[in-house]
Write an enzyme that holds these catalytic residues in place. Sequence first.
Site, mmCIF file in Angstrom:
data_model
loop_
_atom_site.group_PDB
_atom_site.id
_atom_site.type_symbol
_atom_site.label_atom_id
_atom_site.label_comp_id
_atom_site.label_asym_id
_atom_site.label_seq_id
_atom_site.Cartn_x
_atom_site.Cartn_y
_atom_site.Cartn_z
ATOM 1 N N ASN A 123 0.811 -1.221 0.000
ATOM 2 C CA ASN A 123 0.000 0.000 0.000
ATOM 3 C C ASN A 123 0.841 1.266 0.000
ATOM 4 O O ASN A 123 0.376 2.321 -0.419
ATOM 5 C CB ASN A 123 -0.939 0.014 1.200
ATOM 6 C CG ASN A 123 -2.047 -1.006 1.070
ATOM 7 O OD1 ASN A 123 -2.264 -1.548 -0.001
ATOM 8 N ND2 ASN A 123 -2.740 -1.274 2.147
ATOM 9 N N HIS A 146 -3.062 -9.588 5.586
ATOM 10 C CA HIS A 146 -2.537 -8.268 5.940
ATOM 11 C C HIS A 146 -2.217 -7.579 4.618
ATOM 12 O O HIS A 146 -1.114 -7.724 4.080
ATOM 13 C CB HIS A 146 -1.286 -8.388 6.812
ATOM 14 C CG HIS A 146 -1.517 -9.151 8.082
ATOM 15 N ND1 HIS A 146 -1.975 -8.541 9.219
ATOM 16 C CD2 HIS A 146 -1.384 -10.466 8.378
ATOM 17 C CE1 HIS A 146 -2.099 -9.458 10.184
ATOM 18 N NE2 HIS A 146 -1.743 -10.636 9.680
ATOM 19 N N THR A 147 -3.197 -6.858 4.065
ATOM 20 C CA THR A 147 -3.045 -6.294 2.727
ATOM 21 C C THR A 147 -1.932 -5.254 2.653
ATOM 22 O O THR A 147 -1.366 -5.053 1.579
ATOM 23 C CB THR A 147 -4.364 -5.679 2.222
ATOM 24 O OG1 THR A 147 -4.815 -4.708 3.164
ATOM 25 C CG2 THR A 147 -5.422 -6.754 2.044
ATOM 26 N N CYS A 148 -1.598 -4.602 3.754
ATOM 27 C CA CYS A 148 -0.503 -3.621 3.722
ATOM 28 C C CYS A 148 0.832 -4.300 3.422
ATOM 29 O O CYS A 148 1.737 -3.692 2.882
ATOM 30 C CB CYS A 148 -0.402 -2.897 5.050
ATOM 31 S SG CYS A 148 -1.803 -1.845 5.405
ATOM 32 N N PHE A 149 0.932 -5.572 3.810
ATOM 33 C CA PHE A 149 2.195 -6.298 3.678
ATOM 34 C C PHE A 149 2.125 -7.404 2.627
ATOM 35 O O PHE A 149 3.076 -8.171 2.474
ATOM 36 C CB PHE A 149 2.592 -6.904 5.022
ATOM 37 C CG PHE A 149 2.622 -5.914 6.144
ATOM 38 C CD1 PHE A 149 3.586 -4.921 6.182
ATOM 39 C CD2 PHE A 149 1.667 -5.946 7.143
ATOM 40 C CE1 PHE A 149 3.605 -3.986 7.205
ATOM 41 C CE2 PHE A 149 1.685 -5.020 8.168
ATOM 42 C CZ PHE A 149 2.647 -4.036 8.202
#
Length: 154
Positions: A123, A146-149
Amino acid sequence: ASNLPQYLEANLQYRMLDRTKPQITELLLGFFDVIPEPALTIFDPNELELILCGLPAIDMADWEQNTLYSGLYEMKGSRDQVVQWFWEVVRDDFDHETKARLLQFVTGTSGVPAKGFSVLQGNDGNIKKFAIHGVDRGMYVYPRAHTCFNRIDL
């Protein structure tokens, strides 16, 4: 100074909404010409992305080769039995749409970068490869993303 909160709110309202209202209105009118507004109510944002962008071409070999392993899978990596089962199910049992939905679940988008999974971004815009993180089964019953990672906990 007594009306500072009202001033800040009005300023924010103008900068974020009112200033661009004519352009946003025209954009929405054009969008609704292509897809009628009532038709949009039956889709969630993820489904709408798949409809508008289509299903990506997913190169399974590239995906597997550009995956990082951490947690309980850090030592064995792709040789771990659970990881092998994961890839076997994704590769052999998932159809094209289900693979795209898995990618969307973990990364927040169903799209694959033009240069492949080696340049998958998080992101924040930095390269964050797809990651499979091993967790103790007592911690979580279901996979977590964990979409940020770009990471899935199994």
